[in-house]
Design an enzyme around this catalytic site. Structure first.
Site, PDB file in Angstrom:
ATOM      1  N   ASN A 149      10.879  36.617 -21.297  1.00 47.81           N
ATOM      2  CA  ASN A 149      11.046  35.252 -21.869  1.00 47.81           C
ATOM      3  C   ASN A 149      12.150  34.953 -22.517  1.00 47.81           C
ATOM      4  O   ASN A 149      12.805  33.775 -22.660  1.00 47.81           O
ATOM      5  CB  ASN A 149       9.590  34.590 -22.316  1.00 47.81           C
ATOM      6  CG  ASN A 149       9.175  35.076 -23.669  1.00 47.81           C
ATOM      7  OD1 ASN A 149       9.668  36.525 -23.738  1.00 47.81           O
ATOM      8  ND2 ASN A 149       8.632  34.423 -24.338  1.00 47.81           N
ATOM      9  N   SER A 226       2.295  40.691 -23.942  1.00 49.41           N
ATOM     10  CA  SER A 226       0.964  40.380 -23.914  1.00 49.41           C
ATOM     11  C   SER A 226       0.070  41.066 -24.943  1.00 49.41           C
ATOM     12  O   SER A 226       0.334  42.530 -25.455  1.00 49.41           O
ATOM     13  CB  SER A 226       0.410  40.659 -22.727  1.00 49.41           C
ATOM     14  OG  SER A 226       0.185  42.025 -22.464  1.00 49.41           O
ATOM     15  N   GLY A 230      -0.453  45.194 -25.655  1.00 50.43           N
ATOM     16  CA  GLY A 230      -0.234  45.213 -27.183  1.00 50.43           C
ATOM     17  C   GLY A 230      -1.329  45.988 -27.890  1.00 50.43           C
ATOM     18  O   GLY A 230      -0.855  47.148 -28.535  1.00 50.43           O
ATOM     19  N   GLU A 247       4.587  42.095 -31.583  1.00 53.07           N
ATOM     20  CA  GLU A 247       4.709  40.683 -31.383  1.00 53.07           C
ATOM     21  C   GLU A 247       3.843  40.282 -30.109  1.00 53.07           C
ATOM     22  O   GLU A 247       4.456  40.291 -29.320  1.00 53.07           O
ATOM     23  CB  GLU A 247       6.087  40.103 -31.375  1.00 53.07           C
ATOM     24  CG  GLU A 247       6.819  40.565 -32.833  1.00 53.07           C
ATOM     25  CD  GLU A 247       6.276  39.922 -34.161  1.00 53.07           C
ATOM     26  OE1 GLU A 247       5.532  38.873 -33.899  1.00 53.07           O
ATOM     27  OE2 GLU A 247       6.711  40.489 -35.018  1.00 53.07           O
ATOM     28  N   CYS A 281       6.184  32.653 -27.070  1.00 56.72           N
ATOM     29  CA  CYS A 281       4.904  32.829 -27.730  1.00 56.72           C
ATOM     30  C   CYS A 281       4.692  31.791 -28.780  1.00 56.72           C
ATOM     31  O   CYS A 281       3.743  31.616 -29.307  1.00 56.72           O
ATOM     32  CB  CYS A 281       5.166  34.468 -28.340  1.00 56.72           C
ATOM     33  SG  CYS A 281       6.549  34.700 -29.355  1.00 56.72           S
ATOM     34  N   GLU A 381      -4.134  31.985 -24.380  1.00 57.97           N
ATOM     35  CA  GLU A 381      -2.588  31.499 -24.410  1.00 57.97           C
ATOM     36  C   GLU A 381      -2.384  31.121 -22.616  1.00 57.97           C
ATOM     37  O   GLU A 381      -2.976  32.378 -21.958  1.00 57.97           O
ATOM     38  CB  GLU A 381      -1.754  32.650 -24.832  1.00 57.97           C
ATOM     39  CG  GLU A 381      -0.363  32.416 -24.772  1.00 57.97           C
ATOM     40  CD  GLU A 381       0.341  33.475 -25.301  1.00 57.97           C
ATOM     41  OE1 GLU A 381       0.095  34.813 -24.831  1.00 57.97           O
ATOM     42  OE2 GLU A 381       1.347  33.359 -25.982  1.00 57.97           O
ATOM     43  N   GLU A 460       9.913  40.943 -37.841  1.00 61.41           N
ATOM     44  CA  GLU A 460      11.093  41.007 -37.440  1.00 61.41           C
ATOM     45  C   GLU A 460      11.888  40.347 -37.965  1.00 61.41           C
ATOM     46  O   GLU A 460      11.524  39.195 -38.916  1.00 61.41           O
ATOM     47  CB  GLU A 460      10.912  40.648 -35.810  1.00 61.41           C
ATOM     48  CG  GLU A 460       9.995  41.786 -35.249  1.00 61.41           C
ATOM     49  CD  GLU A 460      10.139  41.361 -33.737  1.00 61.41           C
ATOM     50  OE1 GLU A 460       9.625  40.651 -33.091  1.00 61.41           O
ATOM     51  OE2 GLU A 460      11.053  42.317 -33.191  1.00 61.41           O
TER      52      GLU A 460
HETATM   53  C1  UN1 Z   1      11.588  31.120 -30.252  1.00 57.94           C
HETATM   54  O1  UN1 Z   1      10.605  30.519 -30.449  1.00 57.94           O
HETATM   55  O2  UN1 Z   1      12.738  30.401 -30.154  1.00 57.94           O
HETATM   56  O3  UN1 Z   1       8.313  36.076 -27.051  1.00 57.94           O
HETATM   57  C2  UN1 Z   1      11.724  32.604 -30.296  1.00 57.94           C
HETATM   58  C3  UN1 Z   1       8.705  35.135 -27.865  1.00 57.94           C
HETATM   59  C4  UN1 Z   1       9.030  35.209 -29.341  1.00 57.94           C
HETATM   60  C5  UN1 Z   1      10.363  34.640 -29.541  1.00 57.94           C
HETATM   61  C6  UN1 Z   1      10.047  33.139 -29.763  1.00 57.94           C
HETATM   62  N1  UN1 Z   1       8.919  36.586 -29.529  1.00 57.94           N
HETATM   63  O4  UN1 Z   1       8.318  33.953 -27.343  1.00 57.94           O
END
Ligand code: UN1
Length: 480
Positions: A149, A226, A230, A247, A281, A381, A460
């Site tokens: 993504n 996911s 994870g 994450e 996310c 989600e 991060e």
């Molecule tokens: C954002 O909100 O611009 O995988 C970054 C993701 C997050 C990064 C979001 N780790 O959607």
């Protein structure tokens, strides 16, 4: 276009097998062929990273940063063409594709700069003759597993801190989006990064990821993706005593209080929920509105949602492109079907009828209301352009509802009331709080990450990234 692995330079997969990825706008359009690598390819990459580590670690951080800086320059110069390739393979709009490429460059620049920052502290010793200080040690080769993504920004935001602090890297990017990652690796290659420092292996996560997680020479794992994958990685890493940074998902709320600027609140909801077709996310998936302004907000949101231009992401007028893959498309439609059974559909919920979009994975921007707290669409989600709308009576009820989730990534509130904004920042259980800004978005110089089910391990980005990618070494230096 055919892409190869990058292991001490470009390299064909050992078995010579390739797979094709297609455009989500038109599944008949092939974007590239990329390697279907095997565990053998990963082992070669790990060996290369292990061999390159001692010399890379010996460079000074400013020297390492110079490579990142040069790679950033290349990404900036080529942002338009790289962004276009990103959009073609992932489906987010061209503005977002170019924006993400520039963001990857900004991340590389930020961490190049971190190479000039102090990485330890001087501590007063009880002994007059002792100079007591800390410094940082890199882990060695680290394994990075990244999603589709943000196919260029997330590999950059894991690689840049890993590299600046002296680790070498084996990257396993998502299969859907190899071209974006190829450009990032190419930029580092053209920047002259020494052989073996960066390695990239394309192919299936279950094969390659498992090999990386289990391999004794991979010293730490950073994963974005996911919750199901994870938690498997977390268990394996825990058993091996390997640091893991995960994450994971989100179910991010936007709260609209009765004193909010409703025009702004609507635009934050639209942008947070529908940009990148909801596939972040950090996307807004729950909108919690004070009863007093509910009807007005609902009307305005509905009007603006109907104006959202769904279409070919390469067209400048498009606001929302397709979902990234057939699998995503099916999952989101399944979630919408569940929503139709458990809540009231306000708008959307269908595949657009437009014949120009018939070959792609399109879905309308969708809003549900009267959503029970226990509904699937209230709890799970979705990773698609779907809003669940809730009506609440009080601030306390809004925060309680916002916190009633297994996730804890980001949350927003729209209000002009400073004391409520402060209370929100204090009471909301998330890693990232937004006051009058959308739930998505992240600046490279600030910590990124969530609590509860949204992630484990150290944050991060920002200065805090050093904590995951290094260990502290304490030095007592006493003259003899
Ligand atoms: C954002 O909100 O611009 O995988 C970054 C993701 C997050 C990064 C979001 N780790 O959607």
């Amino acid at each position: 276009m055919r892409i190869d692995n990058y292991i001490r330079g470009w390299r064909k997969p050992e078995r010579g097998e390739y797979v094709q990825c297609v455009s989500p706008h038109d599944a008949k359009e092939v974007c590239a062929a990329y390697p279907r690598s095997t565990a053998e390819d990963v082992r070669l990459a790990i060996a290369a990273a292990k061999e390159a580590f001692p010399a890379w670690k010996k460079l000074t951080a400013p020297q390492r940063g110079a490579y990142l800086q040069r790679a950033a320059q290349i990404l900036k110069e080529e942002a338009k063409t790289i962004g276009r390739d990103l959009t073609r393979e992932e489906g987010k709009t061209l503005a977002e594709g170019i924006g993400e490429t520039l963001r990857a460059a900004a991340i590389l620049e930020f961490f190049a700069g971190e190479g000039f920052q102090p990485a330890g502290e001087v501590i007063p010793s009880a002994d007059r003759g002792t100079f007591l200080y800390t410094t940082r040690m890199p882990h060695g080769p680290v394994g990075l597993i990244t999603p589709w993504n943000f196919p260029i920004a997330i590999p950059a935001w894991k690689m840049a801190p890993a590299l600046i602090y002296g680790n070498t890297v084996v990257l396993k990017p998502a299969e859907l989006t190899p071209v974006s990652v190829y450009h990032l690796v190419r930029a580092l290659h053209e920047a002259g990064i020494p052989e073996g420092v960066v390695n990239c292996v394309f192919g299936s996560g279950s094969v390659l990821g498992a090999e990386m997680v289990g391999h004794p020479d991979v010293k730490a794992i950073s994963f974005t993706g996911s919750n199901s994958v994870g938690s498997r990685i977390r268990e394996q890493c825990a058993a091996l005593g390997k640091p893991a940074q995960l994450e994971l998902g989100g179910k991010n709320p936007l709260i609209v209080l009765e004193d909010a600027d409703l025009e702004q609140a609507v635009s934050l909801a639209i942008s947070g929920a529908f940009r990148s077709t909801g596939q972040k996310c950090t996307a807004t998936s729950r909108v919690i509105v004070a009863e007093k302004v509910y009807d007005e907000f609902r009307e305005r949101l509905l009007t603006e949602t109907k104006r959202v231009r769904v279409g070919n992401p390469l067209d400048a007028a498009t606001f929302m492109g397709p979902l990234a893959s057939r699998e995503q498309w099916e999952t989101v439609r399944r979630m919408i079907a569940a929503g139709k059974a458990e809540a009231a559909l306000l708008t959307g919920g269908e595949v657009p009828e437009d014949e120009h979009l018939a070959g792609g994975y399109y879905i309308q921007p969708t809003i549900f209301e009267n959503v029970p707290r226990e509904a699937t669409i209230a709890r799970e989600e979705i990773f698609g352009p779907v809003i669940a709308l809730f009506k609440v009576k009080t601030f306390d009820e809004a925060v309680a509802l916002a916190n009633d989730t297994t996730f804890g990534l980001s949350a927003s509130v729209c209000t002009r009331d400073l004391s409520l904004a402060h209370r929100f920042a204090e009471e909301i259980e998330v890693g990232m709080v937004h006051i009058n800004s959308e739930t998505a978005g992240a600046e490279p110089q600030a910590p990124f990450g969530g609590c509860k089910g949204s992630g484990t391990g150290l944050r991060e980005q920002g200065k805090t990234a050093i904590d995951f990618y290094t260990q502290v070494k304490t030095v007592y230096m006493t003259h003899s």
